[in-house]
Design a protein around this motif. Sequence first.
Motif, PDB file in Angstrom:
ATOM      1  N   LEU A   1       0.824  -1.203   0.000  1.00 40.51           N
ATOM      2  CA  LEU A   1       0.000   0.000   0.000  1.00 40.51           C
ATOM      3  C   LEU A   1       0.863   1.259   0.000  1.00 40.51           C
ATOM      4  CD1 LEU A   1      -2.833  -1.028   2.488  1.00 40.51           C
ATOM      5  CD2 LEU A   1      -3.022  -0.768   0.011  1.00 40.51           C
ATOM      6  N   ALA A   2       1.988   1.218   0.732  1.00 44.26           N
ATOM      7  CA  ALA A   2       2.913   2.359   0.721  1.00 44.26           C
ATOM      8  C   ALA A   2       3.523   2.550  -0.665  1.00 44.26           C
ATOM      9  CB  ALA A   2       4.009   2.147   1.764  1.00 44.26           C
ATOM     10  N   VAL A   3       3.864   1.443  -1.331  1.00 38.55           N
ATOM     11  CA  VAL A   3       4.406   1.512  -2.693  1.00 38.55           C
ATOM     12  C   VAL A   3       3.377   2.103  -3.652  1.00 38.55           C
ATOM     13  CG1 VAL A   3       5.148   0.098  -4.653  1.00 38.55           C
ATOM     14  CG2 VAL A   3       6.086  -0.335  -2.382  1.00 38.55           C
ATOM     15  N   ILE A   4       2.121   1.682  -3.517  1.00 40.94           N
ATOM     16  CA  ILE A   4       1.066   2.211  -4.385  1.00 40.94           C
ATOM     17  C   ILE A   4       0.882   3.708  -4.141  1.00 40.94           C
ATOM     18  CG2 ILE A   4      -1.421   2.126  -4.839  1.00 40.94           C
ATOM     19  CD1 ILE A   4      -1.197  -0.932  -4.190  1.00 40.94           C
ATOM     20  N   ALA A   5       0.947   4.130  -2.874  1.00 42.37           N
ATOM     21  CA  ALA A   5       0.853   5.563  -2.568  1.00 42.37           C
ATOM     22  C   ALA A   5       1.989   6.331  -3.232  1.00 42.37           C
ATOM     23  CB  ALA A   5       0.869   5.768  -1.056  1.00 42.37           C
ATOM     24  N   PHE A   6       3.186   5.740  -3.239  1.00 38.15           N
ATOM     25  CA  PHE A   6       4.320   6.367  -3.924  1.00 38.15           C
ATOM     26  C   PHE A   6       4.066   6.467  -5.422  1.00 38.15           C
ATOM     27  CE2 PHE A   6       8.282   5.450  -6.326  1.00 38.15           C
ATOM     28  CZ  PHE A   6       8.924   6.671  -6.131  1.00 38.15           C
ATOM     29  N   PHE A   7       3.493   5.417  -6.009  1.00 38.06           N
ATOM     30  CA  PHE A   7       3.181   5.446  -7.438  1.00 38.06           C
ATOM     31  C   PHE A   7       2.182   6.560  -7.759  1.00 38.06           C
ATOM     32  CE2 PHE A   7       4.100   0.614  -7.930  1.00 38.06           C
ATOM     33  CZ  PHE A   7       5.461   0.890  -7.929  1.00 38.06           C
ATOM     34  N   LEU A   8       1.159   6.709  -6.904  1.00 32.88           N
ATOM     35  CA  LEU A   8       0.151   7.735  -7.148  1.00 32.88           C
ATOM     36  C   LEU A   8       0.745   9.136  -7.030  1.00 32.88           C
ATOM     37  CD1 LEU A   8      -2.917   6.247  -5.227  1.00 32.88           C
ATOM     38  CD2 LEU A   8      -2.544   6.296  -7.691  1.00 32.88           C
ATOM     39  N   ALA A   9       1.725   9.280  -6.135  1.00 33.33           N
ATOM     40  CA  ALA A   9       2.336  10.594  -5.935  1.00 33.33           C
ATOM     41  C   ALA A   9       3.483  10.860  -6.889  1.00 33.33           C
ATOM     42  CB  ALA A   9       2.820  10.721  -4.486  1.00 33.33           C
ATOM     43  N   SER A  10       3.886   9.863  -7.679  1.00 32.70           N
ATOM     44  CA  SER A  10       5.061   9.996  -8.551  1.00 32.70           C
ATOM     45  C   SER A  10       5.026  11.212  -9.465  1.00 32.70           C
ATOM     46  CB  SER A  10       5.247   8.720  -9.380  1.00 32.70           C
ATOM     47  OG  SER A  10       5.621   7.642  -8.551  1.00 32.70           O
ATOM     48  N   PRO A  11       3.888  11.536 -10.115  1.00 37.77           N
ATOM     49  CA  PRO A  11       3.893  12.716 -10.993  1.00 37.77           C
ATOM     50  C   PRO A  11       4.247  14.007 -10.274  1.00 37.77           C
ATOM     51  CG  PRO A  11       1.973  11.353 -11.422  1.00 37.77           C
ATOM     52  CD  PRO A  11       2.611  10.808 -10.184  1.00 37.77           C
ATOM     53  N   LEU A  12       3.968  14.074  -8.973  1.00 40.53           N
ATOM     54  CA  LEU A  12       4.265  15.276  -8.204  1.00 40.53           C
ATOM     55  C   LEU A  12       5.671  15.264  -7.622  1.00 40.53           C
ATOM     56  CD1 LEU A  12       0.864  15.463  -6.259  1.00 40.53           C
ATOM     57  CD2 LEU A  12       1.464  16.558  -8.432  1.00 40.53           C
ATOM     58  N   LEU A  13       6.294  14.075  -7.600  1.00 44.73           N
ATOM     59  CA  LEU A  13       7.606  13.935  -6.962  1.00 44.73           C
ATOM     60  C   LEU A  13       8.746  13.742  -7.955  1.00 44.73           C
ATOM     61  CD1 LEU A  13       6.584  11.406  -4.130  1.00 44.73           C
ATOM     62  CD2 LEU A  13       6.731  13.901  -3.949  1.00 44.73           C
ATOM     63  N   SER A  14       8.423  13.540  -9.218  1.00 48.14           N
ATOM     64  CA  SER A  14       9.429  13.114 -10.195  1.00 48.14           C
ATOM     65  C   SER A  14      10.544  14.130 -10.413  1.00 48.14           C
ATOM     66  CB  SER A  14       8.758  12.781 -11.530  1.00 48.14           C
ATOM     67  OG  SER A  14       8.028  13.901 -12.005  1.00 48.14           O
ATOM     68  N   ASP A  15      10.330  15.395 -10.059  1.00 50.89           N
ATOM     69  CA  ASP A  15      11.366  16.410 -10.269  1.00 50.89           C
ATOM     70  C   ASP A  15      12.363  16.491  -9.121  1.00 50.89           C
ATOM     71  OD1 ASP A  15      10.265  17.134 -12.702  1.00 50.89           O
ATOM     72  OD2 ASP A  15       8.943  18.650 -11.815  1.00 50.89           O
ATOM     73  N   HIS A  16      12.113  15.795  -8.033  1.00 50.18           N
ATOM     74  CA  HIS A  16      13.019  15.847  -6.900  1.00 50.18           C
ATOM     75  C   HIS A  16      14.259  14.989  -7.173  1.00 50.18           C
ATOM     76  CE1 HIS A  16       9.331  17.365  -5.088  1.00 50.18           C
ATOM     77  NE2 HIS A  16      10.060  17.831  -4.085  1.00 50.18           N
ATOM     78  N   PRO A  17      15.418  15.383  -6.673  1.00 51.00           N
ATOM     79  CA  PRO A  17      16.658  14.640  -6.966  1.00 51.00           C
ATOM     80  C   PRO A  17      16.682  13.239  -6.377  1.00 51.00           C
ATOM     81  CG  PRO A  17      17.040  16.382  -5.352  1.00 51.00           C
ATOM     82  CD  PRO A  17      15.667  16.602  -5.895  1.00 51.00           C
ATOM     83  N   TRP A  18      15.920  13.013  -5.298  1.00 50.73           N
ATOM     84  CA  TRP A  18      15.946  11.695  -4.649  1.00 50.73           C
ATOM     85  C   TRP A  18      14.905  10.740  -5.236  1.00 50.73           C
ATOM     86  CZ3 TRP A  18      11.017  11.710  -3.051  1.00 50.73           C
ATOM     87  CH2 TRP A  18      10.451  12.935  -2.647  1.00 50.73           C
ATOM     88  N   PHE A  19      14.145  11.203  -6.237  1.00 55.48           N
ATOM     89  CA  PHE A  19      13.060  10.374  -6.762  1.00 55.48           C
ATOM     90  C   PHE A  19      13.576   9.074  -7.368  1.00 55.48           C
ATOM     91  CE2 PHE A  19      10.440   9.042 -10.377  1.00 55.48           C
ATOM     92  CZ  PHE A  19       9.237   8.794  -9.746  1.00 55.48           C
ATOM     93  N   LEU A  20      14.623   9.165  -8.194  1.00 52.92           N
ATOM     94  CA  LEU A  20      15.128   7.960  -8.866  1.00 52.92           C
ATOM     95  C   LEU A  20      15.672   6.945  -7.876  1.00 52.92           C
ATOM     96  CD1 LEU A  20      16.878   9.237 -12.127  1.00 52.92           C
ATOM     97  CD2 LEU A  20      14.771   7.911 -11.915  1.00 52.92           C
ATOM     98  N   ALA A  21      16.265   7.425  -6.773  1.00 52.15           N
ATOM     99  CA  ALA A  21      16.775   6.494  -5.764  1.00 52.15           C
ATOM    100  C   ALA A  21      15.630   5.670  -5.172  1.00 52.15           C
ATOM    101  CB  ALA A  21      17.508   7.264  -4.668  1.00 52.15           C
ATOM    102  N   ILE A  22      14.524   6.340  -4.840  1.00 54.60           N
ATOM    103  CA  ILE A  22      13.361   5.621  -4.317  1.00 54.60           C
ATOM    104  C   ILE A  22      12.767   4.726  -5.399  1.00 54.60           C
ATOM    105  CG2 ILE A  22      11.043   5.879  -3.350  1.00 54.60           C
ATOM    106  CD1 ILE A  22      11.912   8.482  -2.111  1.00 54.60           C
ATOM    107  N   ASP A  23      12.730   5.228  -6.623  1.00 54.76           N
ATOM    108  CA  ASP A  23      12.163   4.481  -7.745  1.00 54.76           C
ATOM    109  C   ASP A  23      12.888   3.153  -7.940  1.00 54.76           C
ATOM    110  OD1 ASP A  23      10.208   4.957 -10.121  1.00 54.76           O
ATOM    111  OD2 ASP A  23      12.012   4.154 -11.061  1.00 54.76           O
ATOM    112  N   TYR A  24      14.206   3.199  -7.958  1.00 59.74           N
ATOM    113  CA  TYR A  24      14.972   1.965  -8.160  1.00 59.74           C
ATOM    114  C   TYR A  24      14.921   1.065  -6.931  1.00 59.74           C
ATOM    115  CZ  TYR A  24      16.735   3.814 -12.562  1.00 59.74           C
ATOM    116  OH  TYR A  24      16.829   4.297 -13.839  1.00 59.74           O
ATOM    117  N   SER A  25      14.806   1.659  -5.743  1.00 58.16           N
ATOM    118  CA  SER A  25      14.655   0.847  -4.532  1.00 58.16           C
ATOM    119  C   SER A  25      13.347   0.059  -4.582  1.00 58.16           C
ATOM    120  CB  SER A  25      14.692   1.734  -3.282  1.00 58.16           C
ATOM    121  OG  SER A  25      15.929   2.402  -3.171  1.00 58.16           O
TER     122      SER A  25
END
Length: 243
Positions: A21-45
């Motif tokens: 559920l936390a992963v799904i919440a991250f997916f839903l918020a991805s369009p708003l977070l994609s410009d942050h420098p740490w986004f790809l680190a979380i994405d690959y994790s």
Amino acid sequence: MYHGDTPLARRFQAGFIAVDLAVIAFFLASPLLSDHPWFLAIDYSVAVLVGFDMIARGFAARDLRRWLLRPDVWVDLVILIALLAPMWIVNLAFLRVLRLWTLFRSPIVWRRLRAYGLDRWEEMIRAVVNLVTFLFVMTGFVYTAFAYRVPGIEGYLDALYFTVATVTTTGFGDITLPGPWGRIASVIAMIVGISLFVRLAQAVFRPRKVTYRCPRCALMRHEPDAVHCKACGQVLQIPNVED
């Protein structure tokens, strides 16, 4: 751990659902977070987590070949590709929210819901999940393909607004998708969306039935107080369900 019913297995399954559920919440918020420098680190994790989960479920499967043919496994594979290669050829990030659909196809989820007596609402829950999943997949597609290229779609909220207006056939007309592909996307949204709304309405308003396999003809859906199977007449022994 995936299929057991020991206290340790139940805790693992509850943790599995919470993490998903936390992963799904991250997916839903991805369009708003994609410009942050740490986004790809979380994405690959998350990609590593999803990959390990798929491998573990493959080892836990009683029939690996049958497991590999399941549609939710193929959807999870698409999600994994979208996580590992979000910018290759085309941005597939909007497909990640399909994880919500695969989560609610998992026996782990329904095992936990049945433990709390929520399986009586299974049909309605599945209908809600299907509708919500489609709304966010369609919103992600509209945002990916048309944001900042179409007047009125300047962000994710605008894409969600257009999707809901189209799916409900309200069609205010303040935002429209141009060109043949825009019209095709709108038609798909209307046809699939209204079908899912009808399915949800059926699950909510039609008389409730229980899931119980008839030992003779294998019919699964019966009235809660049924004594005989309406298909073959077999005497049924449906357990009492507390309202």
